[in-house]
Design a protein around this motif. Structure first.
Motif, PDB file in Angstrom:
ATOM      1  N   UNK A   8      -9.109   3.539   7.293  1.00  0.00           N
ATOM      2  CA  UNK A   8      -7.914   4.835   7.811  1.00  0.00           C
ATOM      3  C   UNK A   8      -6.410   3.956   7.942  1.00  0.00           C
ATOM      4  N   UNK A   9      -5.958   5.011   6.838  1.00  0.00           N
ATOM      5  CA  UNK A   9      -4.584   3.883   6.423  1.00  0.00           C
ATOM      6  C   UNK A   9      -3.264   4.927   6.652  1.00  0.00           C
ATOM      7  N   UNK A  10      -1.995   4.994   7.173  1.00  0.00           N
ATOM      8  CA  UNK A  10      -1.219   5.543   7.914  1.00  0.00           C
ATOM      9  C   UNK A  10      -0.531   6.614   6.844  1.00  0.00           C
ATOM     10  N   UNK A  11      -0.278   5.884   5.313  1.00  0.00           N
ATOM     11  CA  UNK A  11       0.088   7.157   5.119  1.00  0.00           C
ATOM     12  C   UNK A  11      -0.917   6.552   3.475  1.00  0.00           C
ATOM     13  N   UNK A  12      -0.475   7.242   2.392  1.00  0.00           N
ATOM     14  CA  UNK A  12      -1.303   7.190   0.811  1.00  0.00           C
ATOM     15  C   UNK A  12      -0.695   5.525   0.462  1.00  0.00           C
ATOM     16  N   UNK A  13      -1.931   4.555   0.191  1.00  0.00           N
ATOM     17  CA  UNK A  13      -1.375   3.599  -0.330  1.00  0.00           C
ATOM     18  C   UNK A  13      -1.467   3.212  -1.988  1.00  0.00           C
ATOM     19  N   UNK A  14      -1.134   4.667  -2.622  1.00  0.00           N
ATOM     20  CA  UNK A  14      -0.408   4.937  -3.703  1.00  0.00           C
ATOM     21  C   UNK A  14       0.587   5.186  -4.412  1.00  0.00           C
ATOM     22  N   UNK A  15       1.879   5.337  -4.941  1.00  0.00           N
ATOM     23  CA  UNK A  15       1.483   3.912  -5.850  1.00  0.00           C
ATOM     24  C   UNK A  15       2.058   2.392  -4.832  1.00  0.00           C
ATOM     25  N   UNK A  16       1.669   1.642  -4.754  1.00  0.00           N
ATOM     26  CA  UNK A  16       2.790   0.127  -3.946  1.00  0.00           C
ATOM     27  C   UNK A  16       3.588  -0.270  -3.841  1.00  0.00           C
ATOM     28  N   UNK A  17       4.678   1.291  -4.256  1.00  0.00           N
ATOM     29  CA  UNK A  17       5.916   0.887  -4.003  1.00  0.00           C
ATOM     30  C   UNK A  17       6.751   0.342  -2.735  1.00  0.00           C
TER      31      UNK A  17
END
Length: 377
Positions: A8-17
């Motif tokens: 479960x990610x707090x944000x969109x993990x891509x793009x990894x910027x």
């Protein structure tokens, strides 16, 4: 049969910027490489969209809306970064099975009281001490509205951490953050897992570079503060070519950079452009003005893995064990003096060997993912 894992990610993990996305995305990649079937859940609430690139790493992807900020927040006892991510659909999806769960950040822990935790392992990846982080955001911002919001979040996050359940494992990015959880919040089920950088081998160019470089997300108040300080207090004293690079610089910083003849500001560089700048730089100038230290700065690791000389102050390296690989200055005169000395000094092989020794396998994404797998199953 493959091991199944909910992330479960707090944000969109891509793009990894940015730092948090880099940390999350590299974990996803390594779990996939090591044969784990990933059921990814993330919150989409900004301009990062729903990238198709994530499909190659995941068995399933579920996207949720984050609750919008309203004035009712000021009557809420939970921090907004937590309460806005309590989502009924997410809770239902996680309760359909008994697969282990990796929660990315304290941000996602608001669902824990509603999750079936019996006979199920849950690891919470603590990105840093968010209470301290928001306190520092409040200190750095010039906006009264933001200052009020950040200070309130900081206070609520400190209280909220006392309510975290003890049957989860809290994987912290630094020993200092572990101490805070154990001493301030009486959470004993903690462990150290360093950040997951993209850079896995020390690959620094020897010899001479051509610029002094500061890089970071320039929309973050503390990074804008550091860039402005360098412009006004350091590079007004040393006339070396100075480049500032990063996402979303504000008008104040853009205007200040225009007034300095030997300074160039590169807004929103691509990943390849930033990597090229880091390898061209002769000196990485990376001050940090946080009075309270939490986590580790990925821009420091990027410079140490792939760049030449690094000039920092104590808050940037405190508790990292990387002090020996950096030149540490105490004030603006110290920064200016060290930069003047290093600008004509080649970066040597001995310094590369030192970095290999200090970084070692601490930041091995494969080793650290295997450790997470042991904790999750």
């Amino acid at each position: 049969m493959k091991q199944q894992l909910h992330i479960v990610c707090l944000d969109v993990p891509f793009p990894a910027d940015y730092g948090g996305a880099i940390d999350m995305m590299n974990r996803i990649i390594l779990f996939k490489q090591l044969g784990t079937a990933i059921h990814l859940h993330y919150f989409s609430y900004n301009d990062r969209g729903m990238p198709n690139e994530l499909n190659q790493y995941c068995e399933s992807i579920s996207v949720y809306e984050r609750k919008k900020f309203t004035t009712g927040y000021f009557f809420d006892k939970q921090p907004y970064i937590v309460s806005s991510r309590i989502n009924e659909e997410l809770i239902t999806n996680l309760n359909k099975d008994n697969h282990p769960i990796l929660l990315e950040g304290i941000h996602c822990t608001g669902i824990l009281p509603y999750i079936n935790r019996s006979n199920r392992r849950i690891v919470v990846r603590m990105h840093n001490d968010e209470s301290i982080y928001y306190k520092e955001l409040a200190r750095a911002t010039g906006s009264i509205k933001q200052k009020i919001f950040f200070n309130r979040e900081s206070r609520l996050l400190k209280k909220y951490a006392d309510t975290l359940p003890g049957d989860c494992l809290y994987a912290c990015v630094s020993e200092k953050d572990i101490q805070v959880l154990q001493q301030d919040h009486r959470i004993t089920n903690t462990a150290f897992i360093p950040t997951f950088p993209t850079w896995q081998e020390v690959n620094c160019p020897e010899g001479m570079g051509s610029i002094c470089l500061y890089h970071g997300n320039l929309s973050v108040p503390e990074n804008e503060e550091a860039a402005m300080w360098l412009l006004c207090r350091v590079f007004s004293k040393v006339r070396m070519p100075f480049v500032i690079a990063g996402k979303k610089p504000g008008r104040r910083l853009l205007k200040a950079a225009e007034l300095c003849q030997h300074t160039c500001l590169i807004a929103n560089p691509s990943e390849s452009e930033l990597n090229d700048l880091i390898r061209k730089a002769h000196i990485h100038v990376l001050p940090c003005f946080n009075k309270n230290i939490t986590g580790i700065r990925l821009k420091l690791l990027h410079a140490l893995f792939e760049g030449r000389h690094c000039v920092v102050n104590t808050p940037m390296v405190a508790g990292t064990g990387l002090e020996e690989a950096c030149h540490i200055a105490g004030n603006s005169n110290g920064f200016a003096s060290i930069i003047a000395q290093l600008y004509h000094q080649p970066f040597a092989e001995e310094e590369i060997k030192l970095r290999k020794r200090l970084l070692g396998n601490t930041y091995s994404n494969e080793k650290n993912t295997r450790q997470l797998i042991e904790w999750l199953w």
